[in-house]
Write a protein that holds these residues in place. Structure first.
Motif, mmCIF file in Angstrom:
data_model
loop_
_atom_site.group_PDB
_atom_site.id
_atom_site.type_symbol
_atom_site.label_atom_id
_atom_site.label_comp_id
_atom_site.label_asym_id
_atom_site.label_seq_id
_atom_site.Cartn_x
_atom_site.Cartn_y
_atom_site.Cartn_z
ATOM 1 N N GLY A 162 -3.782 -5.973 -48.434
ATOM 2 C CA GLY A 162 -4.555 -4.661 -48.130
ATOM 3 C C GLY A 162 -4.058 -3.512 -49.226
ATOM 4 N N LEU A 214 -6.190 1.883 -47.334
ATOM 5 C CA LEU A 214 -6.431 1.315 -45.906
ATOM 6 C C LEU A 214 -5.135 1.031 -45.103
ATOM 7 N N VAL A 266 -2.925 -6.459 -43.672
ATOM 8 C CA VAL A 266 -4.267 -6.437 -43.259
ATOM 9 C C VAL A 266 -4.814 -7.794 -43.525
ATOM 10 N N ILE A 326 -11.898 -7.885 -40.584
ATOM 11 C CA ILE A 326 -10.776 -7.102 -40.930
ATOM 12 C C ILE A 326 -9.767 -6.980 -39.812
ATOM 13 N N TYR A 365 -5.597 -6.060 -38.837
ATOM 14 C CA TYR A 365 -4.241 -5.332 -39.121
ATOM 15 C C TYR A 365 -3.257 -5.443 -38.265
ATOM 16 N N ASN A 404 -6.200 -11.984 -50.465
ATOM 17 C CA ASN A 404 -6.671 -10.664 -50.054
ATOM 18 C C ASN A 404 -7.834 -10.687 -49.261
ATOM 19 N N SER A 432 -12.521 -7.205 -50.487
ATOM 20 C CA SER A 432 -12.331 -5.794 -51.031
ATOM 21 C C SER A 432 -13.359 -4.811 -50.378
ATOM 22 N N GLN A 470 -12.707 -3.902 -46.854
ATOM 23 C CA GLN A 470 -11.474 -3.119 -46.743
ATOM 24 C C GLN A 470 -12.086 -1.660 -46.721
#
Length: 400
Positions: free
Chosen positions: A69, A73, A96, A248, A250, A271, A274, A277
């Motif tokens: 993350g 964020l 994340v 997404i 978390y 990841n 992007s 996020q």
């Protein structure tokens, strides 16, 4: 030597996805199908969130990010937990992932060893047991039936805990039942957990903002600060913010656990997107007015579906506190024959016959660990829901 892994023998494909796919296939063949299987809001992602994603693309924010993350964020997530749940976390305690499912899976992969047990209240989200199995653990379902409004009691939790118990999964409001635990009900469970310091808590709060009437959401680490150091509080933007496809999720928890989960993610997906996020960043920091507006729509739909299903012969449908599901009981339908001549021997047969004879797709209860029931997602229009429930009423009226 077998080509496929033995791991596949421990799991099965998601029944909810299977029902949705079957409904799509039948619709593609020209059938008049109403799909009530998908756990996905029918609202579009709010415009400000989409605009933030576009700005991120235009600004060239399309490269790799930190594995678990972007800093902005993570900071926004910390602020969300403090603002809405009274929980204080640092960015080092935040991870994340690519949807809430990956976050939970990372935690299991990072912590479970063969023989470790995970207590899962049933009815449960279909993926919980299979994720535990994939990670090498042993799922321990504990049935919370209609007599307790699908809520686990402290006595049941106490009885399920053994020296091998590593995790207790808590989901409120619940998928598939919509059941939400009051502060007093949750305090009863946390009191039990305080007596067993080897048991960790995984709280799946994905439906936090989708609660109705006067129900007040709460989460375990908020109710019992003594559990803070062994609780993973999980959430995401998929349901409340109508961002299912953005993927997404978390979570917040102890630094050592978050780092271990990051290690797993670094060798799997790396990841999350992007652009997604930055969209999630806007979701958490931008206007929140639409949450109440959407909640009111869902509550109206809940009341419609509960009323109509309770008018169907042989169906009992409790009133859920949140989410966008109902979980009707069809005990009175078992053993009867449909207008098409099929004998209803269990809830899977009921769901299959309902789809074939009326075109209404629901998910059978056995997929969630409690029968005889079925799950309806009311995340679609009032008109579609009314038509679907009318078909279900007619189907049930024809059972003999």
């Amino acid at each position: 030597m077998a080509f496929l892994s033995d791991t596949l023998a421990r799991v099965k494909p998601s029944p909810t996805i299977a029902v949705t796919n079957k409904a799509r296939e039948l619709a593609a063949e020209g059938r008049d199908i109403i799909g009530l299987g998908a756990g996905e809001p029918d609202f579009d992602t709010p415009q400000n969130i989409k605009d933030a994603a576009k700005r991120a693309i235009d600004a060239g924010k399309t490269k790799y990010t930190a594995v678990d993350g972007i800093p902005e964020l993570k900071a926004a997530i910390c602020n969300k937990f403090l603002r809405e749940n009274g929980l204080t976390y640092t960015p080092a305690q935040i991870t994340v992932g690519t949807g809430g499912k990956q976050t939970l899976y990372n935690a299991f992969m990072a912590t479970l060893n063969p023989g470790d047990e995970v207590i899962i209240p049933a009815p449960y989200w279909v993926s919980y047991p299979d994720m535990v199995l994939l990670a090498g653990g042993t799922p321990v379902p504990v049935v919370a039936g209609i007599e307790t409004q699908f809520k686990l009691t402290p006595a049941q939790l106490e009885a399920a805990i053994t020296p091998k118990t590593k995790w207790f999964i808590f989901n409120s409001p619940s998928n598939p039942t919509g059941a939400g635990y009051t502060r007093e009900e949750l305090k009863g469970l946390t009191d039990v957990l305080m007596r067993h310091p080897h048991v960790w808590v995984m709280s799946d709060d994905m439906y936090e903002h989708l609660v109705f009437d006067d129900f007040k959401f709460c989460t375990p680490a908020e109710i019992e600060p003594g559990l803070y150091d062994r609780t993973l509080t999980c959430n995401g933007v998929s349901k409340s913010y109508a961002m299912t496809g953005w993927r997404i999720g978390y979570a917040a928890g102890p630094v050592a656990l978050i780092r271990a989960m990051g290690t797993i993610q670094s060798q799997s997906t790396s990841n999350p997107s992007s652009v997604s996020q930055y969209a999630a960043l806007e979701a958490l920091t931008g206007p929140q007015d639409f949450l109440a507006e959407n909640r009111a729509v869902f509550q109206r739909r809940r009341d419609l579906v509960v009323s109509m299903l309770n008018q169907a012969k042989g169906i009992t449908c409790p009133v859920p506190e949140g989410a966008f599901y109902v979980y009707p009981d069809i005990s009175a339908c078992i053993g009867k024959a449909t207008a098409g001549g099929k004998i209803i021997t269990n809830d899977e047969v009921f769901a299959d016959a309902l789809l074939e004879e009326t075109g209404v797709a629901v998910v059978f209860g056995a997929a969630f660990g409690l029968s005889p029931n079925f799950r309806v997602s009311y995340a679609t229009s009032d008109a579609v829901l009314a038509e679907a429930c009318s078909r279900i009423q007619k189907f049930c009226a024809g059972l003999v």
